[in-house]
Write an enzyme that holds these catalytic residues in place. Sequence first.
Site, short mmCIF file in Angstrom:
data_model
loop_
_atom_site.label_atom_id
_atom_site.label_comp_id
_atom_site.label_asym_id
_atom_site.label_seq_id
_atom_site.Cartn_x
_atom_site.Cartn_y
_atom_site.Cartn_z
CE LYS A 1 -5.30 -2.22 0.67
NZ LYS A 1 -5.41 -0.78 0.35
CG ASP B 1 8.53 4.82 -11.40
OD1 ASP B 1 9.24 3.81 -11.40
OD2 ASP B 1 7.31 4.80 -11.67
CB SER C 1 -0.95 -0.04 1.20
OG SER C 1 -1.97 0.91 1.08
#
Length: 411
Positions: free
Chosen positions: A335, A321, A310
């Site tokens: 999740k 990224d 999560s």
Amino acid sequence: MKNRYLRIVLSLILSVILGLGWWVPSAKADTENQKLIAEVWRIVNQSYVDETFNHQNWWLVRQNAMKQRIKSREEAYSVIVKMLASLDDPFTRHLQPSQYRNLQVSTSGELTGVGIQIALDEETGALQVITPIAGSPAEKAGIKPGDRILKINGVFSTQFTLDEAAAQMRGPMGSQVVLTVARAKEEAQEVTIVRDRIALNPVIAELRSSPGSVPVGYIRLNQFNGNAVTEVANAISNLEKQGADAYILDLRNNPGGLLQAGIEIARLWLDQGTIVYTVNRQGIIGSFEATNVALTKDPLVVLVNRGTASASEILAGALQDNQRAQIVGEKSFGKGLIQSLFDLSDGSGLAVTVAKYETPNHHDINKLGITPDRIVSWEPTAFNQIATEVDQQYKTAFELLTTSSVVANAS
């Protein structure tokens, strides 16, 4: 004869009045319960992430629920649970008043129980351990991420909802709960755990060094609760003052928590760039951006494993990224759904999946997880061995921080 006819009519009227006297309170209760059901239906109708409502006629679901005669609040709750179950989404769920209060306590920073983060396996329906909370009675008893809880105090866990199972494991300090636990190919075993107060200070931080290496600030973040942002910020500031020239951020077995906490902690490491995209049921994309308040530009390695879930995945994905950090460990839990909590009129609550999130490179995390830059298997490690020489993931991260590639990446 006329008087006799009048007496019969009066008797019938009196019977109707008395009948209405009994019927009105029941009808009132029925109406209040139906209002609660309609309230839940309306919130889901307006907010749920899937506009097909699991490929069903959501209005018809309402009609079938509302036409039932409801005699008690417990029956209303049962109708609500059945209505939400038709969505086939374990994260969209009704929380009875005591469950709702307990959830609010756990995200605020303290609870009493065994200290296990749990989820339902979507394929098998089994109750699965995401992770035990660091230092909790469950961790000390040997509970591991990925364990399946077959029974709670002798009752099959399949008889409980996720929140009911959590409630069964909470309780007063000093009381016991017996879990029947299965792990991989091992035989199921009973584990007796003594409940205790669990302080949810989510951060462990200290300066680490070895001959010939830069001083490394080690920060372990266990949960994204109400204290997390302040505690991580304090940890970075203190380690900077102590001379840290590189960092390891340990998100292993961190099950997530507050979405906003994950975003704010990403901002502590990033000066610029997108942190996460959110996608609602209309496909409208919102984003959260860095705000030029990073506390350090020092090299960073993030540790993840299958218990990383999560908000932890949001943070790891943002740092990966944006090329702010290298990720080491195993693929994370996966999740990628966002829930909002809604207060209901009777003091209960409703958790509804309202959106999904994607990393800055539009990687959909749900059921896929974050793939590390350097894959290193997680070996079962005792609590006092985490982040030591016997912890291979930690050791790999420490070694990476001595190479020029990580330093150049961070710069």
